[in-house]
Design a protein around this motif. Structure first.
Motif, PDB file in Angstrom:
ATOM      1  N   GLU A  53       0.811  -1.219   0.000  1.00  0.00           N
ATOM      2  CA  GLU A  53       0.000   0.000   0.000  1.00  0.00           C
ATOM      3  C   GLU A  53       0.844   1.268   0.000  1.00  0.00           C
ATOM      4  OE1 GLU A  53      -3.325  -0.166  -0.281  1.00  0.00           O
ATOM      5  OE2 GLU A  53      -3.241  -2.337  -0.211  1.00  0.00           O
ATOM      6  N   GLU A  55       2.128   4.775  -1.806  1.00  0.00           N
ATOM      7  CA  GLU A  55       1.758   5.792  -2.801  1.00  0.00           C
ATOM      8  C   GLU A  55       2.976   6.110  -3.658  1.00  0.00           C
ATOM      9  OE1 GLU A  55      -1.106   7.723  -3.880  1.00  0.00           O
ATOM     10  OE2 GLU A  55      -2.046   6.224  -2.621  1.00  0.00           O
ATOM     11  N   PRO A  57       4.388   8.447  -7.007  1.00  0.00           N
ATOM     12  CA  PRO A  57       4.058   9.578  -7.874  1.00  0.00           C
ATOM     13  C   PRO A  57       4.042   9.168  -9.347  1.00  0.00           C
ATOM     14  CG  PRO A  57       6.337   9.720  -7.173  1.00  0.00           C
ATOM     15  CD  PRO A  57       5.733   8.550  -6.448  1.00  0.00           C
ATOM     16  N   SER A  67      -0.715  10.482  -8.558  1.00  0.00           N
ATOM     17  CA  SER A  67      -0.086   9.367  -7.852  1.00  0.00           C
ATOM     18  C   SER A  67      -0.998   8.156  -7.941  1.00  0.00           C
ATOM     19  CB  SER A  67       0.173   9.729  -6.386  1.00  0.00           C
ATOM     20  OG  SER A  67      -1.039   9.958  -5.716  1.00  0.00           O
ATOM     21  N   ARG A  68      -0.446   7.029  -7.595  1.00  0.00           N
ATOM     22  CA  ARG A  68      -1.234   5.802  -7.538  1.00  0.00           C
ATOM     23  C   ARG A  68      -0.760   4.977  -6.369  1.00  0.00           C
ATOM     24  NH1 ARG A  68       0.582   0.647  -9.466  1.00  0.00           N
ATOM     25  NH2 ARG A  68      -1.580   0.160  -9.808  1.00  0.00           N
ATOM     26  N   ARG A  69      -1.652   4.151  -5.876  1.00  0.00           N
ATOM     27  CA  ARG A  69      -1.322   3.265  -4.761  1.00  0.00           C
ATOM     28  C   ARG A  69      -0.936   1.911  -5.342  1.00  0.00           C
ATOM     29  NH1 ARG A  69      -3.885  -0.802  -2.735  1.00  0.00           N
ATOM     30  NH2 ARG A  69      -5.778  -0.272  -3.846  1.00  0.00           N
TER      31      ARG A  69
END
Length: 79
Positions: A53, A55, A57, A67-69
């Motif tokens: 989990e 984050e 960029p 951004s994405r997890r």
């Protein structure tokens, strides 16, 4: 037969092995978080460096656009 090499093939093979082991033990029908936690346990058993989990960029031409997890970051690479 010629075995193709892909970027991070060794890590991919290990992740697939872990996923198959988890599925073999607990089967199907659970929510994603159960499989993720089981995979984290299996990674620990195999002494595989993993972060869950996180984050990350996203950049477009050097500019951060979001951004994405990532579910799992294995050996500093995405999974």
């Amino acid at each position: 037969m010629i075995k193709e090499q892909y970027l991070h093939s060794d890590i991919t093979a290990e992740i697939l092995s872990i996923a198959f082991e988890v599925h073999k033990i607990i089967g199907c029908g659970f929510v994603e978080s159960v499989y993720q936690r089981a995979m984290l346990v299996e990674c620990g058993i195999r002494n595989l460096e993993v972060v869950a989990e996180i984050e990350l960029p996203i950049y477009y031409k050097g500019v951060k656009v979001g951004s994405r997890r990532a579910d799992l970051l294995v050996k500093g690479k995405l999974s």
